[in-house]
Design an enzyme around this catalytic site. Structure first.
Site, PDB file in Angstrom:
ATOM      1  N   ARG A 107       0.864  -1.281   0.064  1.00 27.70           N
ATOM      2  CA  ARG A 107      -0.159  -0.036   0.093  1.00 27.70           C
ATOM      3  C   ARG A 107       0.863   1.166   0.024  1.00 27.70           C
ATOM      4  O   ARG A 107       1.603   1.590   1.048  1.00 27.70           O
ATOM      5  CB  ARG A 107      -0.909  -0.130   1.248  1.00 27.70           C
ATOM      6  N   HIS A 134      -7.485   1.347  -6.891  1.00 25.30           N
ATOM      7  CA  HIS A 134      -7.761   0.829  -5.352  1.00 25.30           C
ATOM      8  C   HIS A 134      -8.549  -0.315  -5.578  1.00 25.30           C
ATOM      9  O   HIS A 134      -9.774  -0.556  -5.303  1.00 25.30           O
ATOM     10  CB  HIS A 134      -8.499   1.583  -4.592  1.00 25.30           C
ATOM     11  N   GLN A 137     -10.587  -2.548  -3.157  1.00 29.40           N
ATOM     12  CA  GLN A 137     -11.668  -1.854  -2.306  1.00 29.40           C
ATOM     13  C   GLN A 137     -12.720  -2.447  -3.373  1.00 29.40           C
ATOM     14  O   GLN A 137     -13.993  -2.513  -2.922  1.00 29.40           O
ATOM     15  CB  GLN A 137     -11.434  -0.224  -2.556  1.00 29.40           C
ATOM     16  N   ASP A 222     -16.416   9.423  -1.377  1.00 30.37           N
ATOM     17  CA  ASP A 222     -15.348   9.138  -0.806  1.00 30.37           C
ATOM     18  C   ASP A 222     -14.617  10.217  -0.042  1.00 30.37           C
ATOM     19  O   ASP A 222     -15.235  11.500  -0.532  1.00 30.37           O
ATOM     20  CB  ASP A 222     -14.170   8.717  -1.731  1.00 30.37           C
ATOM     21  N   CYS A 261     -16.162   4.163   0.953  1.00 32.59           N
ATOM     22  CA  CYS A 261     -15.081   3.020   1.377  1.00 32.59           C
ATOM     23  C   CYS A 261     -14.344   3.193   2.677  1.00 32.59           C
ATOM     24  O   CYS A 261     -13.279   2.375   3.093  1.00 32.59           O
ATOM     25  CB  CYS A 261     -13.806   3.307  -0.002  1.00 32.59           C
ATOM     26  N   ARG A 289     -14.349  -6.337   2.565  1.00 38.68           N
ATOM     27  CA  ARG A 289     -12.898  -6.500   2.188  1.00 38.68           C
ATOM     28  C   ARG A 289     -12.067  -7.631   2.210  1.00 38.68           C
ATOM     29  O   ARG A 289     -11.268  -8.137   1.918  1.00 38.68           O
ATOM     30  CB  ARG A 289     -12.285  -5.245   2.881  1.00 38.68           C
TER      31      ARG A 289
END
Length: 305
Positions: A107, A134, A137, A222, A261, A289
């Site tokens: 990440r 991402h 996600q 987001d 998310c 997730r």
């Protein structure tokens, strides 16, 4: 060698296989303790390296739990604890980690680092988040949408706010899984035109939040200010008209669902009434997730798809 840097690495068939596997595995362990391995423990003996150059809650905990439930183990480090944080190259790090572990999840900020890691690693590399995409996600988001009883083909997904990495992966998913994305973004915060073009007509950007949300099946937003971003006040001012409110949700279909998310900032990108309301699926989305990433790991090892 299967790397999962973007959704297109798996393609439509791979994504469909992972989603089906995730649904089956989630159902099979209903009511079990979180730390109990799956009955078949398909990754027993495998070790996952988790490298964090950006802070994390969901990615860190979900991947750690995922590899454990699959029967494997994780080694977790942030860059400040590694020579990577003192100037060792990504290439050298990839070569070394490949000799210790069976897969690497990283990440980070720069997508080029993930690509370099994959180029020099001799084990699968998974993108846990970059500035460009991402994918993990969005796998959880797709799983959540399917669990809500909605078929992906023909779906209308409305995006409100910044044209960021999450939107880029939603747009990529749209072209692969045949649903449509209408993104409402203010001037200066739209996604890259190249990403929209690659969606082959499945995505478009508009200025009006009302136009994006009208008759939508799914409404997504987001956080507006990501970790380390500058000029927050200017960005907040531009994005304020794109806040997801009950009035905006009322323009979507009556059975529309809301996704985020996380982390969320109630009163900025979304009101508390929406994110904590009956149309919100954020807690199922966060849990998924774990389930989606278990199937991503299995796909990387060639066990599915």
């Amino acid at each position: 060698m299967r790397h999962f840097l973007n959704l297109s690495d798996a393609g439509a068939d791979g994504i469909a296989a992972m989603l089906a596997d995730a649904l089956d595995r989630k159902a099979a362990r209903s009511g079990w303790p979180k730390g109990k391995p799956d009955a078949d423990a398909p990754l027993a003996g495998h070790v996952l390296a988790m490298v964090f150059e950006k802070n994390s809650t969901r990615t860190r905990f979900s991947f750690d739990a995922a590899i454990r439930q699959l029967g494997g183990q994780a080694i977790i480090s942030d860059s400040s604890q590694m020579q990577l944080g003192r100037g060792e190259s990504v290439a050298d790090t990839a070569r070394i980690l490949s000799s210790y572990v069976d897969a690497i999840m990283i990440r980070t900020d720069d997508h080029a680092k993930v690509e370099e890691m994959a180029h020099y690693a001799s084990v699968p590399v998974i993108n846990g988040l970059t500035d460009a995409s991402h994918p993990c996600q969005i796998m959880a988001d797709l799983l959540t949408i399917i669990e809500a009883g909605k078929a992906l083909p023909g779906l209308k997904v409305a995006w409100l706010g910044d044209g960021n990495n999450v939107l880029a992966s939603i747009v990529e998913a749209a072209s692969l899984m045949h649903f449509d994305v209408v993104a409402a973004c203010p001037q200066g915060f739209a996604p890259e035109e190249e990403a929209i073009v690659r969606a082959s007509g499945r995505a478009r950007v508009v200025a009006s939040p009302h136009e994006a949300v009208e008759a939508a099946d799914i409404v997504v937003t987001d956080t507006w200010i990501s970790m380390g971003q500058a000029h927050a006040e200017t960005k907040l001012a531009a994005l304020t008209p794109y806040q997801v409110t009950p009035a905006l949700m009322a323009l979507a279909k009556p059975d529309a669902k809301f996704l985020h998310c996380l982390p969320a900032h109630r009163g900025e990108e979304v009101t508390a009434e929406v994110i904590d309301g009956p149309q919100s699926l954020i807690w199922a989305e966060a849990e998924n997730r774990l389930h989606a990433q278990k199937s991503v790991l299995r796909w990387c090892f060639g066990q599915i798809g």
